[in-house]
Scaffold this motif. Structure first.
Motif, mmCIF file in Angstrom:
data_model
loop_
_atom_site.group_PDB
_atom_site.id
_atom_site.type_symbol
_atom_site.label_atom_id
_atom_site.label_comp_id
_atom_site.label_asym_id
_atom_site.label_seq_id
_atom_site.Cartn_x
_atom_site.Cartn_y
_atom_site.Cartn_z
ATOM 1 N N LEU A 168 -15.260 -11.389 -23.577
ATOM 2 C CA LEU A 168 -14.635 -10.535 -23.487
ATOM 3 C C LEU A 168 -14.000 -10.220 -22.217
ATOM 4 C CD1 LEU A 168 -13.106 -7.912 -25.141
ATOM 5 C CD2 LEU A 168 -15.235 -6.771 -24.431
ATOM 6 N N LEU A 169 -12.497 -10.344 -21.921
ATOM 7 C CA LEU A 169 -11.714 -10.330 -20.774
ATOM 8 C C LEU A 169 -11.419 -8.852 -20.456
ATOM 9 C CD1 LEU A 169 -9.917 -13.615 -20.457
ATOM 10 C CD2 LEU A 169 -12.428 -13.021 -19.760
ATOM 11 N N LEU A 170 -11.889 -7.854 -19.258
ATOM 12 C CA LEU A 170 -11.352 -6.447 -19.302
ATOM 13 C C LEU A 170 -10.523 -6.362 -18.129
ATOM 14 C CD1 LEU A 170 -15.023 -4.865 -19.619
ATOM 15 C CD2 LEU A 170 -13.521 -5.051 -21.311
ATOM 16 N N GLY A 171 -9.617 -5.739 -18.162
ATOM 17 C CA GLY A 171 -8.650 -5.339 -17.117
ATOM 18 C C GLY A 171 -9.191 -4.249 -16.458
ATOM 19 N N GLN A 172 -8.399 -4.038 -15.303
ATOM 20 C CA GLN A 172 -8.700 -2.871 -14.460
ATOM 21 C C GLN A 172 -7.893 -2.046 -13.758
ATOM 22 O OE1 GLN A 172 -12.549 -2.050 -12.050
ATOM 23 N NE2 GLN A 172 -11.046 -2.692 -10.500
ATOM 24 N N ASN A 173 -7.471 -0.739 -13.618
ATOM 25 C CA ASN A 173 -6.699 -0.084 -12.911
ATOM 26 C C ASN A 173 -7.487 -0.451 -11.343
ATOM 27 O OD1 ASN A 173 -5.084 1.596 -10.930
ATOM 28 N ND2 ASN A 173 -4.571 2.890 -12.626
ATOM 29 N N ASP A 174 -6.987 -1.090 -10.459
ATOM 30 C CA ASP A 174 -7.636 -1.354 -9.244
ATOM 31 C C ASP A 174 -7.276 -0.187 -8.317
ATOM 32 O OD1 ASP A 174 -8.611 -3.975 -9.809
ATOM 33 O OD2 ASP A 174 -6.808 -4.940 -8.714
ATOM 34 N N TRP A 175 -6.027 0.401 -8.122
ATOM 35 C CA TRP A 175 -5.693 1.283 -7.157
ATOM 36 C C TRP A 175 -6.748 2.515 -7.150
ATOM 37 C CZ3 TRP A 175 -3.349 0.085 -3.042
ATOM 38 C CH2 TRP A 175 -2.270 -0.822 -3.001
ATOM 39 N N VAL A 176 -6.778 2.954 -8.338
ATOM 40 C CA VAL A 176 -7.848 3.941 -8.472
ATOM 41 C C VAL A 176 -9.405 3.671 -8.482
ATOM 42 C CG1 VAL A 176 -6.321 5.425 -10.203
ATOM 43 C CG2 VAL A 176 -8.220 3.968 -11.044
ATOM 44 N N LYS A 177 -9.636 2.819 -7.925
ATOM 45 C CA LYS A 177 -11.229 2.224 -7.797
ATOM 46 C C LYS A 177 -11.456 2.080 -6.210
ATOM 47 C CE LYS A 177 -12.240 2.127 -12.573
ATOM 48 N NZ LYS A 177 -13.520 3.076 -12.876
ATOM 49 N N PHE B 6 0.658 -1.088 0.065
ATOM 50 C CA PHE B 6 0.032 0.046 -0.204
ATOM 51 C C PHE B 6 0.806 1.215 -0.106
ATOM 52 C CE2 PHE B 6 -3.433 -3.059 0.676
ATOM 53 C CZ PHE B 6 -4.608 -1.966 0.618
ATOM 54 N N SER B 7 1.929 1.183 0.658
ATOM 55 C CA SER B 7 2.871 2.358 0.670
ATOM 56 C C SER B 7 3.332 3.077 -0.636
ATOM 57 C CB SER B 7 3.911 2.200 1.662
ATOM 58 O OG SER B 7 4.974 3.224 1.726
ATOM 59 N N ASN B 8 3.908 1.563 -1.386
ATOM 60 C CA ASN B 8 4.037 1.785 -2.791
ATOM 61 C C ASN B 8 3.107 1.843 -3.900
ATOM 62 O OD1 ASN B 8 6.897 1.391 -1.823
ATOM 63 N ND2 ASN B 8 6.583 -0.701 -1.994
ATOM 64 N N ALA B 9 1.735 1.949 -3.488
ATOM 65 C CA ALA B 9 0.725 2.304 -4.316
ATOM 66 C C ALA B 9 0.967 3.421 -5.406
ATOM 67 C CB ALA B 9 -0.595 2.280 -3.591
ATOM 68 N N PRO B 10 0.351 3.132 -6.669
ATOM 69 C CA PRO B 10 0.649 4.657 -7.614
ATOM 70 C C PRO B 10 -0.430 5.465 -7.432
ATOM 71 C CG PRO B 10 -0.171 2.601 -8.729
ATOM 72 C CD PRO B 10 0.215 2.195 -7.274
ATOM 73 N N ILE B 11 -0.741 5.831 -6.139
ATOM 74 C CA ILE B 11 -1.696 6.716 -5.637
ATOM 75 C C ILE B 11 -0.960 8.381 -5.505
ATOM 76 C CG2 ILE B 11 -3.784 7.322 -4.181
ATOM 77 C CD1 ILE B 11 -4.317 5.450 -6.238
ATOM 78 N N SER B 12 -1.585 9.083 -5.961
ATOM 79 C CA SER B 12 -0.988 10.538 -5.553
ATOM 80 C C SER B 12 -1.730 10.970 -4.286
ATOM 81 C CB SER B 12 -1.110 11.626 -6.955
ATOM 82 O OG SER B 12 -2.511 11.696 -7.210
ATOM 83 N N ARG C 283 5.641 -13.185 -8.507
ATOM 84 C CA ARG C 283 4.447 -12.103 -8.675
ATOM 85 C C ARG C 283 4.530 -10.931 -7.822
ATOM 86 N NH1 ARG C 283 2.773 -13.079 -4.103
ATOM 87 N NH2 ARG C 283 1.032 -14.055 -3.485
ATOM 88 N N PRO C 284 4.356 -9.738 -7.818
ATOM 89 C CA PRO C 284 4.408 -8.869 -6.737
ATOM 90 C C PRO C 284 2.834 -8.971 -6.321
ATOM 91 C CG PRO C 284 3.685 -7.727 -8.946
ATOM 92 C CD PRO C 284 3.831 -9.199 -9.171
ATOM 93 N N TYR C 285 3.040 -8.494 -4.653
ATOM 94 C CA TYR C 285 1.872 -8.327 -3.894
ATOM 95 C C TYR C 285 1.462 -6.838 -4.246
ATOM 96 C CZ TYR C 285 3.872 -12.221 -0.828
ATOM 97 O OH TYR C 285 4.282 -13.284 -0.449
ATOM 98 N N ASP C 286 0.400 -6.989 -5.021
ATOM 99 C CA ASP C 286 -0.097 -5.527 -5.720
ATOM 100 C C ASP C 286 -1.559 -5.908 -6.344
ATOM 101 O OD1 ASP C 286 -0.015 -3.025 -6.509
ATOM 102 O OD2 ASP C 286 1.721 -3.496 -7.920
ATOM 103 N N TYR C 287 -1.990 -4.727 -6.406
ATOM 104 C CA TYR C 287 -3.460 -4.535 -7.169
ATOM 105 C C TYR C 287 -2.967 -4.091 -8.532
ATOM 106 C CZ TYR C 287 -5.856 -4.557 -2.359
ATOM 107 O OH TYR C 287 -6.068 -5.089 -1.453
ATOM 108 N N SER C 288 -3.855 -4.393 -9.465
ATOM 109 C CA SER C 288 -3.586 -4.214 -10.675
ATOM 110 C C SER C 288 -3.354 -2.628 -10.912
ATOM 111 C CB SER C 288 -4.666 -4.416 -12.071
ATOM 112 O OG SER C 288 -4.311 -3.969 -13.157
ATOM 113 N N ARG C 289 -2.319 -2.063 -11.704
ATOM 114 C CA ARG C 289 -1.843 -0.883 -11.866
ATOM 115 C C ARG C 289 -2.412 0.090 -13.131
ATOM 116 N NH1 ARG C 289 2.964 1.035 -8.902
ATOM 117 N NH2 ARG C 289 3.107 -0.265 -6.982
#
Length: 512
Positions: free
Chosen positions: A347-356, A98-104, A260-266
């Protein structure tokens, strides 16, 4: 006066001045903020973070957070049943993610401060009913000191508003093999259940509690449900090849992709249409680039499970090239394959998890208990939940049966890959005095190895994991010895088998 003492006192004075200046600067900044605003967008009002939360509006702060109103925060209280205190290393992994999340944030620093407070041990129940998660939360949210305070109703009411609640338990009554469960998405409570045989054992106690990887992956996965994420990001479609998130079953644990990283989709990877695949496009780019995805369904000549690098062309149909698929301007048959093995081609859709992420949610199931009350038997109440809340079924969560199935599927892929290797022929260009060790397993030995490893892969004991790793390491050595003197075509096939053995070994090592 001693010169050293003067220097020391001067340095101390400078430190105190800098510290006081920092506090004064923060106070000035905070004073300019709208107390009832939420500058960082984490669901916590500015005044709650800078001064405290006055739950009953009597002018007295009932809960002090002490956080920066210009940097996002999430709070989680963790209680645990006897023998199931979570590993500190597992929680630290998630906090770091979470500390490394790409969230401003308004303060200019990226990331989310995840505050995980490990609170108290409660008696162990071997299989807790789903309904009891809420009643356990009702009776144990907050520390024993907070619950015994004369102001307990206000303190616990404030924590109920702000804190997610996590319980590390033995098993879930309705599905003992499940790794965990979250009642609703989004929500404010979840349970981690890694006590069933098959999950990792604790080295000291011998209890089945889950490995560090299993605890970290499950905690982050279930917390993700609390924060509004589903198994396919925005939907419940599982095992998407273009959704690289710990919310995806394929990446909850390291068994499938060890690094694999411990991460949500970026980022939202490009859609993958299973009815019209185009091999040159592959799976699409990831963030960070070059992550490995996992395909867990039979494809032509391949085994049931295998890894593919993202951002490169993929031989989806296994015909030896990467040019197939419907090409604009050319007449070519569409390439149609069920990549995620869900029985449907869609149809498989991706998502940016962090902004959701949805940071906090009013939990309609919470009732504030007095310190003397017995554990409530109340379940999730009969209320009309908001339309965007999903009721979750424990049968949908990843289980130890799924983990064992994937391990064995990898083994099958290795055995099949070796049995399909061409007959060994020494390279004619090599001189006769070179000692070439060309020992490979014959078919009977492969069957024997398979029969040995399958029950070991179904076990959770540390000794059986060690035996499995030993057998696989021996098999890898035999394959490596066969590379010397092999024609180039053979070398690539043998190298592929070795890569898969390494992947299985690394995944098992992380579960010890």
């Amino acid at each position: 006066m001693n010169p050293i003492r003067i220097i020391t006192m001067t340095m101390l004075s400078i430190f105190v001045l800098l510290f006081m200046n920092s506090l004064l600067t923060d106070a000035i900044i905070y004073a300019t903020l709208d107390p009832l605003g939420d500058n960082d967008g984490d669901g916590l009002l500015n005044i709650w973070e800078s001064e405290g939360y006055d739950y009953n509006n009597d002018g007295i702060h009932d809960l002090y957070l002490g956080t920066n109103p210009e940097h996002k925060d999430i709070f989680v209280e963790v209680d645990y049943m006897e023998n199931h205190r979570p590993y500190s290393a597992a929680l630290e992994v998630v906090e770091r993610a979470f500390s490394n999340a790409p969230i401003s944030n308004p303060d200019g620093y990226n990331g989310i401060d995840l505050h995980v407070i490990v609170d108290e041990q409660i008696p162990e129940i071997l299989g807790i009913p789903k309904a009891d998660l809420i009643s356990i939360k009702n009776n144990h949210l907050g520390s024993p000191y907070e619950r015994s305070s004369p102001e307990h109703e206000n303190i616990i009411g404030a924590k109920q508003k702000i804190f997610h609640y996590a319980l590390f338990a033995h098993t879930l009554n309705e599905r003992p093999i499940a790794s965990g469960w979250t009642p609703t998405t989004p929500g404010m409570e979840f349970v981690v259940t890694l006590g069933n045989p098959g999950w990792g054992e604790d080295w000291d106690s011998g209890h089945t509690v889950g490995s560090v990887d299993q605890q970290a992956g499950t905690f982050m996965h279930e917390l993700g449900h609390n924060l509004g994420l589903r198994h396919g990001g925005s939907d419940g479609i599982p095992n998407k090849v273009n959704y690289l998130s710990v919310m995806n079953y394929n990446f909850q644990f390291a068994d499938n992709v060890p690094d694999r990283p411990y991460d949500y989709s970026r980022l939202p990877q490009k859609p993958v249409n299973e009815n019209s695949l185009f091999e040159p496009f592959g799976i699409g780019m990831t963030s960070p680039p070059g992550l490995v995805t996992y395909i867990n369904c039979p494809i032509a000549h391949e085994a049931k499970t295998f890894d593919y690098m993202t951002g490169v062309a993929v031989d989806f149909n296994g015909d030896g090239d990467v040019i197939d698929g419907e090409t604009p301007g050319l007449v070519a048959p569409p390439l149609s394959i069920d990549l995620n093995c869900d029985g449907d081609q869609s149809l498989l859709l991706g998502q940016n998890d962090w902004v959701k992420l949805k940071y906090i949610l009013d939990s309609p199931s919470m009732i504030v208990m007095s310190p003397s009350s017995n554990v409530s038997t109340r379940s999730i109440p009969e209320v009309d939940l908001p339309h965007n809340i999903t009721i979750n079924d424990p049968s949908e969560e990843r289980s130890i049966v799924d983990v064992k199935r994937d391990r064995i599927a990898k083994l099958v892929g290795i055995i099949n890959g070796i049995s399909n290797l061409p007959s060994i022929q020494q390279d004619s260009n090599l001189t006769n005095d070179i000692n070439v060790n060309r020992t490979l397993l014959n078919y009977g030995e492969l069957i024997s190895l398979n029969n040995t490893l399958v029950p070991l892969l179904n076990s959770s004991s540390i000794s059986d994991l060690e035996s499995t790793i030993g057998n696989l390491t021996s098999l890898k050595s035999k394959l490596q010895s066969s590379l010397l003197g092999s024609p180039n075509a053979d070398r690539q096939l043998v190298s592929n088998a070795i890569i898969r053995i390494d992947s299985l070994i690394e995944g098992l090592e992380l579960q010890r």
